[in-house]
Design a protein around this motif. Sequence first.
Motif, PDB file in Angstrom:
ATOM      1  N   LYS A  35      59.109  42.678  35.678  1.00 39.53           N
ATOM      2  CA  LYS A  35      60.088  43.421  34.887  1.00 39.53           C
ATOM      3  C   LYS A  35      61.487  42.994  35.291  1.00 39.53           C
ATOM      4  CE  LYS A  35      62.141  46.656  32.454  1.00 39.53           C
ATOM      5  NZ  LYS A  35      63.516  46.046  32.577  1.00 39.53           N
ATOM      6  N   THR A  36      62.087  42.123  34.469  1.00 40.32           N
ATOM      7  CA  THR A  36      63.491  41.756  34.615  1.00 40.32           C
ATOM      8  C   THR A  36      64.097  41.719  33.230  1.00 40.32           C
ATOM      9  OG1 THR A  36      63.120  39.375  34.424  1.00 40.32           O
ATOM     10  CG2 THR A  36      62.954  40.323  36.641  1.00 40.32           C
ATOM     11  N   ASP A  37      65.422  41.741  33.175  1.00 45.14           N
ATOM     12  CA  ASP A  37      66.093  41.692  31.869  1.00 45.14           C
ATOM     13  C   ASP A  37      65.801  40.375  31.150  1.00 45.14           C
ATOM     14  OD1 ASP A  37      67.080  44.143  32.413  1.00 45.14           O
ATOM     15  OD2 ASP A  37      69.098  43.473  32.977  1.00 45.14           O
ATOM     16  N   ALA A  38      65.736  39.282  31.915  1.00 50.68           N
ATOM     17  CA  ALA A  38      65.468  37.978  31.306  1.00 50.68           C
ATOM     18  C   ALA A  38      64.062  37.934  30.709  1.00 50.68           C
ATOM     19  CB  ALA A  38      65.635  36.874  32.351  1.00 50.68           C
ATOM     20  N   VAL A  39      63.092  38.497  31.437  1.00 47.62           N
ATOM     21  CA  VAL A  39      61.712  38.535  30.938  1.00 47.62           C
ATOM     22  C   VAL A  39      61.615  39.422  29.700  1.00 47.62           C
ATOM     23  CG1 VAL A  39      59.368  39.308  31.481  1.00 47.62           C
ATOM     24  CG2 VAL A  39      60.665  37.970  33.148  1.00 47.62           C
ATOM     25  N   ASP A  40      62.327  40.543  29.707  1.00 41.83           N
ATOM     26  CA  ASP A  40      62.301  41.459  28.562  1.00 41.83           C
ATOM     27  C   ASP A  40      62.844  40.771  27.306  1.00 41.83           C
ATOM     28  OD1 ASP A  40      61.247  43.384  30.170  1.00 41.83           O
ATOM     29  OD2 ASP A  40      63.117  44.480  30.469  1.00 41.83           O
ATOM     30  N   ALA A  41      63.938  40.018  27.455  1.00 36.40           N
ATOM     31  CA  ALA A  41      64.506  39.296  26.313  1.00 36.40           C
ATOM     32  C   ALA A  41      63.532  38.235  25.811  1.00 36.40           C
ATOM     33  CB  ALA A  41      65.836  38.654  26.712  1.00 36.40           C
ATOM     34  N   TYR A  42      62.849  37.561  26.738  1.00 31.68           N
ATOM     35  CA  TYR A  42      61.853  36.543  26.389  1.00 31.68           C
ATOM     36  C   TYR A  42      60.711  37.170  25.599  1.00 31.68           C
ATOM     37  CZ  TYR A  42      58.874  32.417  27.153  1.00 31.68           C
ATOM     38  OH  TYR A  42      58.082  31.298  26.990  1.00 31.68           O
TER      39      TYR A  42
END
Length: 400
Positions: free
Chosen positions: A102-109
Amino acid sequence: MDPVIGLDISKGQSEGQAFLRKGQPYGRSFRFLHTLEGFKDLLSAIQDVRNKTGSSPVIILESTGHYHQAVVQFLESHEFLYLVINPLISHQAKKSSLRKVKTDAVDAYQLCELYYKEEFETHKKRGIGLLNLRHLTRQHNSITHMYVQAKLHFQAVLDQVFPDYRGIFGDLYSTVSLSILREFPTSKTILQAGLTKLTDKIAYLCPRRSENWASEKAKTILSAAVNNPFQETAYSSHLVSMGLYINLLLQYQEHLSHLEDKIDALAKEVEEFRIIQSIPGIGGKIAATVLSEIGEINRFNHAKKVVAFAGVDPSVFASGKFTATTNRITKRGSKQLRHSLYLAVICGLKNSRNKKLREYYDKKREEGKPYRVAVVACINKLLHWIYAILTKKELFLDLA
């Protein structure tokens, strides 16, 4: 190509990831602040994808409270196509991943991947009038909650300083009652003031009443002061608290009155407001809340979607040969809408004000449904009526 940019929105900044087509991410994730300079970075990223693919990318983001509003306004000002999705949909997609990251970059991906997996309807923009009305009604509900809490604390202090003051005025929290108590908070100050000063003060605060009425109220206050067992010296800290609560209550009353005037003025400019009020049991405040929470009715193509938006649709659980028979409502929608609809049903059932609703309620009770189940069924029925009259733009009486 079918380019898309996923944005994970957070407070003050967002993370973005671009895809050129399904399964083909473009570059690394990028971050931008919700400022004029930050939005220039977002614009640069969008133009970079457009130059690479020859077409403008679709922007996909979650509905994140009010944090996404600034981003949406920027996208609208530049006429970019964007999709605002329910966080519940993206949450379910994230749970399908085997790795727990769970990271912001993963969420955007993952938002970009979700875009290629699902077919989303075009986001339907809400009108500014109903958005302003929703803001005012929610603010009114919030201040009302704080007002009720202040009243409870004030009562606790009053019971320890001047318990017999209750019942002297018809409304303990009226401007006259609170003003008298603020100027004469103890039995000692009341006895020192005397009958004449008390009568003059009450008559000044309530000029519509007669002099005899003011005199009778003053005598009642004096009688209560004589019989008050509490002494001023023993409750000095309570007197300070009572003065603060009285000022707070008067300020809350002023703010609520101001908000109610604004809500009435804004609601009357909306044509649907009069249509919803045609349903017996729905007054001005409830109608304004229901209308502002639902928004434009063309956002929904079926009444069941409005029911789901309100969170009063029954949950379903079945696995194999097992099917649950006791299911609660989902409560996933607008709680403000749900609460207002509950009040509308209670008002409609009281004294059979809404005869059609009363008949439906009695029918459910005769079927053996518990009280709460019958009330939820009435809320469901009420939403179907609201959807019908708003769609057809007809009054409830005409529709019936």
